[in-house]
Scaffold this active site. Sequence first.
Site, mmCIF file in Angstrom:
data_model
loop_
_atom_site.group_PDB
_atom_site.id
_atom_site.type_symbol
_atom_site.label_atom_id
_atom_site.label_comp_id
_atom_site.label_asym_id
_atom_site.label_seq_id
_atom_site.Cartn_x
_atom_site.Cartn_y
_atom_site.Cartn_z
ATOM 1 N N GLY A 13 12.215 47.431 -33.863
ATOM 2 C CA GLY A 13 12.226 47.662 -35.313
ATOM 3 C C GLY A 13 13.591 47.708 -35.959
ATOM 4 O O GLY A 13 13.760 48.322 -37.005
ATOM 5 N N SER A 14 14.583 46.994 -35.375
ATOM 6 C CA SER A 14 15.905 47.067 -36.005
ATOM 7 C C SER A 14 15.932 46.319 -37.342
ATOM 8 O O SER A 14 16.635 46.736 -38.271
ATOM 9 C CB SER A 14 16.994 46.551 -35.058
ATOM 10 N N ASN A 15 15.175 45.246 -37.464
ATOM 11 C CA ASN A 15 15.111 44.563 -38.770
ATOM 12 C C ASN A 15 14.370 45.413 -39.796
ATOM 13 O O ASN A 15 14.778 45.486 -40.959
ATOM 14 C CB ASN A 15 14.447 43.192 -38.624
ATOM 15 N N MET A 90 4.870 40.410 -32.724
ATOM 16 C CA MET A 90 4.659 39.438 -31.647
ATOM 17 C C MET A 90 3.210 38.965 -31.562
ATOM 18 O O MET A 90 2.659 38.832 -30.477
ATOM 19 C CB MET A 90 5.108 40.043 -30.306
ATOM 20 N N ARG A 91 2.594 38.717 -32.700
ATOM 21 C CA ARG A 91 1.227 38.210 -32.717
ATOM 22 C C ARG A 91 1.194 36.927 -33.550
ATOM 23 O O ARG A 91 1.814 36.875 -34.620
ATOM 24 C CB ARG A 91 0.274 39.221 -33.371
ATOM 25 N N ASN A 112 8.785 35.665 -42.365
ATOM 26 C CA ASN A 112 9.216 35.981 -40.995
ATOM 27 C C ASN A 112 10.720 35.758 -40.855
ATOM 28 O O ASN A 112 11.312 34.978 -41.598
ATOM 29 C CB ASN A 112 8.476 35.056 -40.013
ATOM 30 N N HIS A 114 13.414 34.567 -37.826
ATOM 31 C CA HIS A 114 13.455 33.998 -36.476
ATOM 32 C C HIS A 114 14.913 33.834 -36.039
ATOM 33 O O HIS A 114 15.749 33.380 -36.821
ATOM 34 C CB HIS A 114 12.736 32.643 -36.448
#
Length: 214
Positions: A13-15, A90-91, A112, A114
């Site tokens: 959860g750093s973002n 991660m889904r 998102n 990436h």
Amino acid sequence: MSICLAVLVSGRGSNMKAILEARAQGRLDASISVVLSNNPDAPALEIARQYGVPAVAVSHKGLTREQHEKKVLEELGKYKIDFVVLAGYMRILTSQFLNAFRHPSGYFRVINIHPSILPAFPGASGYEDAFAYGVRISGVTVHLVDEQVDHGPILAQACFVREDDDTLESFRARGLELEHRLYPSVLQSIALQGINLLPQALKPAVITAGDTSH
Ligand code: GRF
């Protein structure tokens, strides 16, 4: 205009933390309605609570993808959400989920981040793959999500140089630091100006099966 966000996480959860911190410091005009994780043990959930944000786990264990998505949609349906923000979620999302957030212009209100310059190095190990390939320049991408993995209209990219003495660890750390600056700033620009895509960005990305309107 202030925007309402739901942040979906699976792990560290750093973002998410960078987003919550930007909001706390007044750099992001958004309310974070909920942080949701498919992983009940995600450290991100505890961090969210420390920021006073509702944090819920909807485990995918024992459920089909569709069943799990329905439960997530039910949870998100409790809030009025402008954008779903994926931050290490991660889904893989199906059309069932994405269509619940379809904007009249055709894109999905799902964002998102990436860890590569897409379309290079999609998948779960962006930093590892880019580093192993020997790239001299790498970066990070914030994009709208479509039905393909790490694919969809690009909102912003930022790049960094790989130094000769970089290890995978230092390479990843430089990228992550960039992610933490880029994600909140893209969300703030959406809050101020809405979605800003280059003219051609929507064409190939949002054609869905059975959709003849394009
Ligand atoms: C980040 O590198 C992000 O780009 C990728 O997954 C990682 C999540 O890290 N999608 P964190 O949970 O935000 O620390």
